[in-house]
Design a protein around this motif. Structure first.
Motif, short mmCIF file in Angstrom:
data_model
loop_
_atom_site.label_atom_id
_atom_site.label_comp_id
_atom_site.label_asym_id
_atom_site.label_seq_id
_atom_site.Cartn_x
_atom_site.Cartn_y
_atom_site.Cartn_z
N ARG A 186 -13.25 8.67 5.00
CA ARG A 186 -12.77 9.30 3.75
C ARG A 186 -11.30 9.72 3.91
O ARG A 186 -10.51 9.58 2.99
CB ARG A 186 -13.66 10.52 3.44
N ARG A 189 -9.07 6.81 3.60
CA ARG A 189 -8.89 6.47 2.16
C ARG A 189 -7.86 7.39 1.53
O ARG A 189 -7.06 6.96 0.70
CB ARG A 189 -10.22 6.59 1.42
N GLY A 190 -7.88 8.66 1.93
CA GLY A 190 -6.90 9.62 1.42
C GLY A 190 -5.48 9.25 1.82
O GLY A 190 -4.53 9.53 1.10
N GLY A 194 -7.59 3.04 4.16
CA GLY A 194 -8.97 2.57 4.30
C GLY A 194 -9.65 2.38 2.95
O GLY A 194 -9.10 2.67 1.90
N TYR B 37 -5.41 -7.49 -1.52
CA TYR B 37 -4.56 -6.31 -1.69
C TYR B 37 -3.08 -6.72 -1.70
O TYR B 37 -2.41 -6.65 -0.67
CB TYR B 37 -4.82 -5.29 -0.57
N GLU B 164 -11.04 3.96 -7.20
CA GLU B 164 -9.73 4.40 -7.63
C GLU B 164 -8.92 5.12 -6.55
O GLU B 164 -8.15 6.01 -6.87
CB GLU B 164 -9.85 5.28 -8.87
N ASP B 165 -9.13 4.84 -5.30
CA ASP B 165 -8.25 5.38 -4.26
C ASP B 165 -8.28 4.49 -3.02
O ASP B 165 -8.91 3.43 -3.02
CB ASP B 165 -8.63 6.83 -3.90
N GLY B 166 -7.55 4.91 -1.98
CA GLY B 166 -7.50 4.10 -0.76
C GLY B 166 -6.75 2.80 -0.94
O GLY B 166 -5.95 2.66 -1.88
N ILE B 167 -7.03 1.84 -0.07
CA ILE B 167 -6.29 0.58 -0.15
C ILE B 167 -6.65 -0.22 -1.40
O ILE B 167 -5.92 -1.14 -1.75
CB ILE B 167 -6.48 -0.30 1.12
N ALA B 168 -7.73 0.15 -2.09
CA ALA B 168 -8.07 -0.53 -3.34
C ALA B 168 -6.93 -0.40 -4.35
O ALA B 168 -6.69 -1.30 -5.15
CB ALA B 168 -9.35 0.05 -3.92
N ARG B 171 -4.08 -3.01 -4.93
CA ARG B 171 -4.21 -4.18 -5.80
C ARG B 171 -3.23 -4.09 -6.97
O ARG B 171 -2.82 -5.08 -7.54
CB ARG B 171 -5.64 -4.28 -6.34
N TYR B 175 2.47 0.81 -1.66
CA TYR B 175 1.85 1.83 -0.81
C TYR B 175 2.22 3.27 -1.19
O TYR B 175 1.33 4.13 -1.27
CB TYR B 175 2.15 1.55 0.66
N ALA B 178 0.16 4.43 -4.06
CA ALA B 178 -1.25 4.51 -3.68
C ALA B 178 -1.51 5.74 -2.81
O ALA B 178 -2.51 6.44 -2.97
CB ALA B 178 -1.65 3.24 -2.93
N LEU B 179 -0.57 6.02 -1.92
CA LEU B 179 -0.72 7.18 -1.02
C LEU B 179 -0.74 8.49 -1.81
O LEU B 179 -1.59 9.36 -1.58
CB LEU B 179 0.42 7.19 0.02
N SER B 182 -4.04 8.74 -3.74
CA SER B 182 -5.19 8.87 -2.83
C SER B 182 -5.22 10.25 -2.17
O SER B 182 -6.28 10.86 -2.04
CB SER B 182 -5.14 7.80 -1.74
N TRP B 183 -4.06 10.71 -1.75
CA TRP B 183 -4.00 11.99 -1.04
C TRP B 183 -4.36 13.15 -1.97
O TRP B 183 -5.09 14.07 -1.60
CB TRP B 183 -2.62 12.20 -0.42
N ARG B 185 -6.26 12.99 -4.58
CA ARG B 185 -7.69 12.93 -4.84
C ARG B 185 -8.50 13.40 -3.63
O ARG B 185 -9.51 14.10 -3.77
CB ARG B 185 -8.07 11.49 -5.21
N PHE B 186 -8.02 13.01 -2.44
CA PHE B 186 -8.72 13.42 -1.21
C PHE B 186 -8.76 14.93 -1.10
O PHE B 186 -9.80 15.53 -0.81
CB PHE B 186 -8.00 12.81 0.00
#
Lengths: 194, 220
Positions: A186, A189-190, A194, B37, B164-168, B171, B175, B178-179, B182-183, B185-186
């Motif tokens: 997880r 992914r953040g 990943g 990706y 809707e996060d990570g390396i997905a 697409r 980067y 995406a980072l 993702s961050w 949301r994490f």
């Protein structure tokens, strides 16, 4: 010494010295660098190769198990070496033409093969076809070392068994440490890794 | 005179690093072209990226095994034999190439631990190169890259996983974008995710057993 082991290693190593290209190819495959890097690349690539979220999560789960089992198979080999110090074929058999350096550690079980089969077993769980390719690569690696005169066939067989059993054992270890590994995935992914 | 193992080790480490860097970049390109990706592709084309990956791996291996032809090391022509402790310093000839790299780690070859140290560093650099190339592709070929979204996000809803996060996200984005998403949301979902993962953990899990023990104590 097992007579079949002796006959096979003498026969396979006896094929060397006839075709220089095959000898060189065996030396390159048998190096400490090529095949271990192939197994590491397989794990690295698998991390990113999932086409969907579900597939990606499954691959990443098996990559973590694969990496752990590579490390643990090294430990298993060292522990077995402590119990049984089997001398290398080139040190016992006069007929052996050594194509590799004089390794100082015991020959059973074949450490590089254990690593290859550990990675292969993890890959096989994620994707059967890819796993078979890695098993094949690990087997070729082991046979190149028998050809070079540094392993007996049973060392290769032992390495394969250790590699597969270590991966199987690591799956239980992975369950023991849940949800830490899932949280790690997880986190990656953040970080959009990943 | 036999070479000093520390000189040999420094040389092997450097060459292994070049090999690992090219090969990890190649493996990454093949993997992200399979995964789809584009944010990590070195070329704005799926098949081209996959072929570039294969070429990089082969180039890395060829470079590693052929460098002894041009670089001095423990493989001087005529001294390359199975026993790596009696090598002379110099350049190899074609006939020695197969065995040139077979040097025991006690004679200066790179040990498994050494390889395990250099490989992650090489992988990190390969990832950074891919990020840069992916961002450059988006800037230089925006229309082409927009068409390179092979799987629309959220298609895995049937699997119960939000994509809707990570390396997905790579697409559709580069980067850095995406980072950022993702961050954010994490951080927002970590407490809930941690609780869900803990509740769904295997009964073998130490954390799961401790958690349930705490819950039982509280309920008494």
């Amino acid at each position: 010494m097992n007579p079949i082991d002796r006959e096979v290693v003498i026969w396979l190593n006896g094929l060397s010295g006839n075709v220089a290209l095959i000898d060189d190819l065996a030396r390159v495959i048998a190096t400490d660098y090529l095949m271990p890097l192939v197994f590491s690349l397989a794990m690295f690539g698998m991390w990113f190769a999932g086409r969907s979220s579900g597939e990606r999560l499954r691959f990443q789960h098996w990559v973590l198990i694969g990496i752990s089992s590579i490390g643990l198979s090294n430990v298993s080999v060292v522990l077995i070496n402590l119990a049984w110090e089997r001398t290398r074929p080139y040190a016992v058999l006069d007929e052996i033409e050594l194509l590799f350096y004089r390794a100082t550690d015991p020959s059973f079980p074949a450490n590089p093969v254990a690593i290859g089969f550990a990675a292969g077993a993890a890959a096989w769980m994620a994707n059967r076809k890819f796993g078979y390719w890695l098993f094949g690569a690990a087997l070729v690696y082991g046979l190149s070392r028998v050809y070079a005169g540094v392993f007996y066939p049973t060392d290769v067989l032992g390495g394969a068994v250790v590699g597969v059993l270590t991966t199987w054992g690591t799956t239980y270890l992975h369950r023991l440490f849940q949800p830490v590994t899932n949280l790690f995935v997880r986190l990656t992914r953040g970080l959009a890794l990943g | 005179m036999t070479p000093d193992p520390s000189d040999v080790q420094a040389l092997f480490a450097r060459h292994y690093f070049y090999f690992a860097m090219l090969a990890t970049l190649g493996a990454l390109q093949i993997a992200v072209s399979i995964g789809g990706y584009p944010g990590l592709w070195v070329l704005p084309h799926r098949l081209g990226t996959r072929m570039a990956g294969a070429i990089l791996i082969i180039a890395g291996a060829a470079l590693f095994f052929m460098l002894p032809l041009w670089v001095d090391g423990p493989w001087a022509a005529g001294s390359v034999e199975a026993d790596s402790s009696t090598r002379q310093w110099g350049r190899a000839d074609w006939g020695d190439l197969g065995a040139a790299r077979n040097v025991n780690d006690i004679d200066g070859g790179l040990s498994g631990t050494g390889q395990a140290t250099w490989f992650p560093l090489a992988a990190l650099i390969a990832f950074c190169v891919s990020i840069t190339a992916g961002a450059a592709n988006r800037r230089l070929f925006p229309a082409r890259m927009a068409r390179m979204t092979p799987i629309s996000p959220g298609t895995d809803a049937s699997e119960g996983i939000d994509d809707e996060d990570g390396i997905a996200l790579l697409r559709r984005r580069s980067y850095p974008g995406a980072l950022k998403t993702s961050w954010r949301r994490f951080r927002r979902e970590l407490p809930a995710d941690a609780m869900t993962l803990l509740a769904q953990a295997d009964r073998w899990s130490v954390a799961f057993q401790v958690w349930h023990w705490v819950l039982r104590r509280k309920s008494r």
